[in-house]
Design an enzyme around this catalytic site. Structure first.
Site, PDB file in Angstrom:
ATOM      1  N   SER A  58       0.793  -1.239   0.000  1.00  0.00           N
ATOM      2  CA  SER A  58       0.000   0.000   0.000  1.00  0.00           C
ATOM      3  C   SER A  58       0.821   1.282   0.000  1.00  0.00           C
ATOM      4  O   SER A  58       0.249   2.375  -0.060  1.00  0.00           O
ATOM      5  CB  SER A  58      -0.949   0.013   1.190  1.00  0.00           C
ATOM      6  OG  SER A  58      -2.046  -0.843   0.966  1.00  0.00           O
ATOM      7  N   LYS A  61       0.001   3.862  -2.590  1.00  0.00           N
ATOM      8  CA  LYS A  61      -0.998   4.931  -2.475  1.00  0.00           C
ATOM      9  C   LYS A  61      -0.372   6.316  -2.342  1.00  0.00           C
ATOM     10  O   LYS A  61      -1.072   7.327  -2.438  1.00  0.00           O
ATOM     11  CB  LYS A  61      -1.938   4.638  -1.310  1.00  0.00           C
ATOM     12  CG  LYS A  61      -2.763   3.364  -1.530  1.00  0.00           C
ATOM     13  CD  LYS A  61      -3.732   3.113  -0.385  1.00  0.00           C
ATOM     14  CE  LYS A  61      -4.541   1.845  -0.619  1.00  0.00           C
ATOM     15  NZ  LYS A  61      -4.037   0.668   0.079  1.00  0.00           N
ATOM     16  N   SER A 113      -5.864   3.411   4.545  1.00  0.00           N
ATOM     17  CA  SER A 113      -5.290   2.571   3.496  1.00  0.00           C
ATOM     18  C   SER A 113      -6.366   1.820   2.713  1.00  0.00           C
ATOM     19  O   SER A 113      -6.183   0.665   2.312  1.00  0.00           O
ATOM     20  CB  SER A 113      -4.281   1.578   4.084  1.00  0.00           C
ATOM     21  OG  SER A 113      -3.377   1.132   3.084  1.00  0.00           O
ATOM     22  N   LYS A 218       3.377   6.458   5.003  1.00  0.00           N
ATOM     23  CA  LYS A 218       2.430   5.433   4.573  1.00  0.00           C
ATOM     24  C   LYS A 218       2.947   4.035   4.895  1.00  0.00           C
ATOM     25  O   LYS A 218       4.116   3.726   4.663  1.00  0.00           O
ATOM     26  CB  LYS A 218       2.189   5.553   3.059  1.00  0.00           C
ATOM     27  CG  LYS A 218       1.079   4.642   2.546  1.00  0.00           C
ATOM     28  CD  LYS A 218      -0.280   5.104   2.997  1.00  0.00           C
ATOM     29  CE  LYS A 218      -1.360   4.063   2.748  1.00  0.00           C
ATOM     30  NZ  LYS A 218      -1.304   2.951   3.726  1.00  0.00           N
TER      31      LYS A 218
END
Length: 363
Positions: A58, A61, A113, A218
């Site tokens: 993720s 992202k 997320s 992140k």
């Protein structure tokens, strides 16, 4: 004989000590791929396996959010498709047919997320995930992330979906230049609308709660990628970016990297627009004008080498009016062991009009 033996032991100990000290100074990491970068300049302070292509989970992202913030207004309304709502994995539990703003979808993608939020962003901007992936790859190349290839906007494992720790650091550095991105990745919790009330969002990045100065960025986790984290932290005017991929303990690894960067290194820097001196102005409405760097510059060295780092400002004794705002009046250099390692122009921060001949006469 005993004295000779003791002398040999002392000599061997002295020879081994510097190497032991060097080894102890480097962070202990479980991650096979890691990097530590100075955010202001992009200077790499530490890396291990950072150029090897790996699944990013993720952390993908980051790029999804970059495009959402740059290509769409936050109040643009997006209708959630059945495809987006059915996206597996981490979710903010979107329902097909509901509408959210692009700004709220970005929150859902970065904080919780949400894979469904990422797909809704992609479809809202490009119509399809495939079209959005093309935009992601183009932007990656523009940033300098040449060993990155995206297939989707969320990071679920696909054979040709990969990046590197170095490329992720570049993407994070670029994204942190956006004030809204900076705000969102430093946010611990928020809320957005839901069909039956509100959705509560909680940032998956636990470093925000446990590490002093942490302000992003992140997390990411899949079976193929392992534990991944792109982290940032700011202290005393410095921001560091740490990336760990395939970690066994991403938070401990990221903290070790950030501690290493803040404690073992010294940085000499000057930020764009930061006043660094003044120049006298002849025959001007003001007697002097402030100058500032036109670009941010800096250079980082290990703490013990700080005395070899020098910041030098080169300015004329005076200039003649008029002076234009943004006019180049001098230079700033950063020297390491006498060698120039960074430079920038110094420009006027304001206009200085010339006095009339009568005003000059009265002076």
């Amino acid at each position: 004989m005993a004295r000779v033996f003791l002398a040999l032991v002392l000599i061997i100990g002295c020879l081994l000590q510097p190497e032991t000290a060097r080894a102890a100074s480097e962070p202990y990491l479980t991650a096979p791929a890691a990097i530590l970068m100075e955010a202001s300049t992009g200077q790499v302070l530490y890396e291990r396996g950072a150029r090897k292509e790996r699944p990013p989970a993720s952390t993908t992202k980051i790029m999804t959010a970059i495009l959402a913030l740059e290509l769409a207004q936050p109040d643009v309304v997006v209708k959630v498709s059945e495809h987006a709502a059915a996206t597996p994995g981490a979710s903010i539990y979107l329902k097909a047919g509901e509408t959210l703003t692009m700004g709220d979808l970005v929150k859902g993608a970065l904080l919780n997320s949400g894979n469904d939020a990422a797909v809704a962003i992609a479809e809202g901007i490009a119509g399809t995930e495939k079209g959005f992936a093309w935009l992601m790859n183009r932007k990656a190349k523009q940033i300098g992330a040449y060993h990155t290839h995206f297939i989707n906007p969320h990071g679920l494992t696909e054979p040709e979906h990969y990046t590197t720790a170095y490329d992720l650091a570049l993407m994070a550095r670029y994204a942190l230049g956006n004030p809204e991105f900076r705000r969102l990745v430093a946010t611990r919790e928020d809320q957005i609308p839901a069909p039956d009330g509100v959705r509560y969002l909680y940032n998956t990045n636990r470093l925000l709660e446990s590490y002093p100065g942490a302000d992003g960025v992140k997390t990411g986790t899949t079976d193929a990628a392992g534990q991944c984290l792109v982290a940032s932290a700011s202290r005393e005017g410095r921001r560091l970016i740490a990336v760990v991929l395939g970690s066994e303990d991403r938070y401990a690894d990221a903290q070790a990297l950030l501690d290493y960067g803040f404690n073992a290194f010294y940085s000499e820097a000057a930020a764009v627009g930061e006043p660094v001196g003044q120049v006298s102005v002849k025959n001007g409405e003001f007697q002097s004008v402030t100058v500032a760097p036109v670009t941010t510059i800096g250079f980082t060295v290990q703490v013990e080498e700080a005395p070899f780092l020098e910041k030098r400002v080169i300015l004329p004794a005076a200039v003649k009016a008029p002076v234009r705002k943004g006019q180049t009046l001098g230079r700033m250099l950063i020297l390491y062991k006498g060698r120039e390692v960074a430079n920038t122009s110094l420009v006027s921060t304001q206009d200085v009009a010339a006095l009339s001949w009568w005003a000059q006469f009265k002076q």
